[in-house]
Motif scaffolding. Structure first.
Motif, PDB file in Angstrom:
ATOM      1  N   HIS A 192      48.889  30.855  41.980  1.00  0.00           N
ATOM      2  CA  HIS A 192      47.854  30.363  41.071  1.00  0.00           C
ATOM      3  C   HIS A 192      47.251  31.596  40.397  1.00  0.00           C
ATOM      4  O   HIS A 192      47.614  32.722  40.736  1.00  0.00           O
ATOM      5  CB  HIS A 192      46.811  29.513  41.792  1.00  0.00           C
ATOM      6  CG  HIS A 192      45.988  30.221  42.823  1.00  0.00           C
ATOM      7  ND1 HIS A 192      46.515  30.716  43.984  1.00  0.00           N
ATOM      8  CD2 HIS A 192      44.667  30.520  42.871  1.00  0.00           C
ATOM      9  CE1 HIS A 192      45.561  31.276  44.709  1.00  0.00           C
ATOM     10  NE2 HIS A 192      44.426  31.183  44.043  1.00  0.00           N
TER      11      HIS A 192
ATOM     12  N   HIS B 202      43.981  32.816  40.094  1.00  0.00           N
ATOM     13  CA  HIS B 202      42.663  33.405  40.390  1.00  0.00           C
ATOM     14  C   HIS B 202      42.761  34.928  40.341  1.00  0.00           C
ATOM     15  O   HIS B 202      43.816  35.504  40.630  1.00  0.00           O
ATOM     16  CB  HIS B 202      42.180  32.944  41.776  1.00  0.00           C
ATOM     17  CG  HIS B 202      41.471  31.628  41.741  1.00  0.00           C
ATOM     18  ND1 HIS B 202      41.322  30.832  42.856  1.00  0.00           N
ATOM     19  CD2 HIS B 202      40.841  30.979  40.723  1.00  0.00           C
ATOM     20  CE1 HIS B 202      40.644  29.736  42.522  1.00  0.00           C
ATOM     21  NE2 HIS B 202      40.353  29.803  41.237  1.00  0.00           N
TER      22      HIS B 202
ATOM     23  N   ASP C  93      41.988  37.335  42.220  1.00  0.00           N
ATOM     24  CA  ASP C  93      42.442  38.096  43.398  1.00  0.00           C
ATOM     25  C   ASP C  93      43.918  37.858  43.726  1.00  0.00           C
ATOM     26  O   ASP C  93      44.395  38.291  44.773  1.00  0.00           O
ATOM     27  CB  ASP C  93      41.555  37.780  44.623  1.00  0.00           C
ATOM     28  CG  ASP C  93      41.509  36.303  44.970  1.00  0.00           C
ATOM     29  OD1 ASP C  93      41.742  35.468  44.073  1.00  0.00           O
ATOM     30  OD2 ASP C  93      41.247  35.981  46.140  1.00  0.00           O
ATOM     31  N   HIS C  94      44.639  37.204  42.813  1.00  0.00           N
ATOM     32  CA  HIS C  94      46.086  37.004  43.016  1.00  0.00           C
ATOM     33  C   HIS C  94      46.912  37.623  41.897  1.00  0.00           C
ATOM     34  O   HIS C  94      48.137  37.551  41.924  1.00  0.00           O
ATOM     35  CB  HIS C  94      46.402  35.502  43.131  1.00  0.00           C
ATOM     36  CG  HIS C  94      45.818  34.899  44.365  1.00  0.00           C
ATOM     37  ND1 HIS C  94      46.568  34.558  45.458  1.00  0.00           N
ATOM     38  CD2 HIS C  94      44.524  34.645  44.697  1.00  0.00           C
ATOM     39  CE1 HIS C  94      45.770  34.096  46.419  1.00  0.00           C
ATOM     40  NE2 HIS C  94      44.520  34.132  45.976  1.00  0.00           N
TER      41      HIS C  94
ATOM     42  N   HIS D  58      42.626  23.383  44.545  1.00  0.00           N
ATOM     43  CA  HIS D  58      42.053  24.739  44.564  1.00  0.00           C
ATOM     44  C   HIS D  58      42.007  25.266  43.128  1.00  0.00           C
ATOM     45  O   HIS D  58      40.988  25.795  42.688  1.00  0.00           O
ATOM     46  CB  HIS D  58      42.885  25.639  45.472  1.00  0.00           C
ATOM     47  CG  HIS D  58      42.434  27.063  45.480  1.00  0.00           C
ATOM     48  ND1 HIS D  58      41.196  27.446  45.946  1.00  0.00           N
ATOM     49  CD2 HIS D  58      43.036  28.201  45.051  1.00  0.00           C
ATOM     50  CE1 HIS D  58      41.062  28.767  45.808  1.00  0.00           C
ATOM     51  NE2 HIS D  58      42.156  29.236  45.263  1.00  0.00           N
TER      52      HIS D  58
ATOM     53  N   ASP E  12      46.341  29.596  48.652  1.00  0.00           N
ATOM     54  CA  ASP E  12      44.954  29.264  49.015  1.00  0.00           C
ATOM     55  C   ASP E  12      44.781  27.754  49.151  1.00  0.00           C
ATOM     56  O   ASP E  12      43.660  27.271  49.288  1.00  0.00           O
ATOM     57  CB  ASP E  12      43.985  29.747  47.918  1.00  0.00           C
ATOM     58  CG  ASP E  12      43.912  31.257  47.827  1.00  0.00           C
ATOM     59  OD1 ASP E  12      44.617  31.938  48.597  1.00  0.00           O
ATOM     60  OD2 ASP E  12      43.155  31.770  46.974  1.00  0.00           O
TER      61      ASP E  12
END
Ligand SMILES: [Zn+2]
Length: 274
Positions: free
Chosen positions: A84, A86, A88-89, A150, A169
């Protein structure tokens, strides 16, 4: 940060040809080091090596050089698949010439829902949707499963050959829910039950290093059903969330769930249908 001060990448082979790619000092947790035990959140990428190429799931640490590191570990060309989008990915997304993502998450890269827009998106984007298969050679294939909740375009990758599920996540001990298109919890739980029926033994999530057993999905569903009894709230970035916490963070049976407080009634209504 100067390169010599940056935490260094390390790889651990968790099962044949499957590697945890982490950073020596966890970017999320100070002195986390290389521990593979349960504890506070880490930032993991996962590398799956085939005969012809390797797949890197997410770029989950800000340290430069993840592409070169993953190519060295795999000794093969590496495809970046985003579970995904986000922030932090996707830290080192710009190191890649192309990447794979579910179309419903592409907007996050461009600042949808108030997330910061990513400055250097590679030009070549490939879309992955439910039912797609990634062939990494010699009959080794990964299946794409789409489970929104999410984020709108969260995907899980199943490796039937190794009986592993990369659950990001979405099936995880900490779940931030409902910041995109709203997915009623009964539908989300239906998706979890569908995933539960797939043929795998262990789950690998992005913020815990140990292999999580399949029965964790049952614990997660049972925990979600506790939500109507929860009145604890937490403020994150100026927004109020309902906060459910069960279990011990140092053991597998732990679940930390946050959902926007304004969704409380909808959550209770949808859980009544489960
Ligand atoms: Zn996320």
């Amino acid at each position: 940060m100067k390169p010599e001060e940056q935490p260094r990448y390390f790889a651990v082979e968790v099962t044949t040809d499957t590697y945890l790619i982490g950073c020596e000092s966890g970017d999320h947790s100070g002195d986390w080091g290389r521990s593979l035990d349960y504890g506070s959140p880490t930032g993991n990428s996962w590398l799956i090596k085939g005969r012809d190429k390797a797949i890197l799931i997410d770029s989950a640490a800000p340290t430069e050089g993840v592409r070169a590191f993953a190519e060295r570990v795999a000794n093969l060309p590496v495809m970046l698949v985003l579970s995904h989008a986000h922030p932090d990915h996707i830290y080192r997304l710009k190191e890649f010439d192309e990447f794979w993502i579910h179309p419903a998450d592409e907007g996050l890269l461009r600042g949808q829902y108030g997330f910061p827009a990513y400055p250097d998106i590679p030009k070549t984007v490939h879309y992955l949707e439910e039912g797609d298969v990634l062939d990494i050679g010699n009959g080794h294939k990964l299946e794409v499963h789409h489970v929104p909740g999410h984020t709108d375009g969260s995907i899980l990758l199943l490796d039937p050959m190794k009986k592993s599920l990369f659950s990001s996540d979405t099936i995880a001990r900490r779940l931030l829910y409902g910041l995109g298109e709203w997915v009623p919890l009964d539908r989300f739980i239906q998706d979890l039950r569908r995933i539960r029926l797939l043929d795998f033994d262990y789950l690998y999530s992005c913020h815990d290093r140990p292999a999580i057993s399949k029965k964790f999905i049952d614990y997660m569903i049972e925990s979600l059903k506790e939500l109507p009894n929860v009145d604890k709230t937490v403020s994150i970035l100026g927004m109020e969330f309902l906060h459910l916490v069960r279990g011990n963070e140092l053991e597998e049976a732990y679940f930390d769930f946050v959902v926007p407080l304004r969704k409380r009634e909808e959550c209770i209504d949808s859980l009544a249908k489960v």
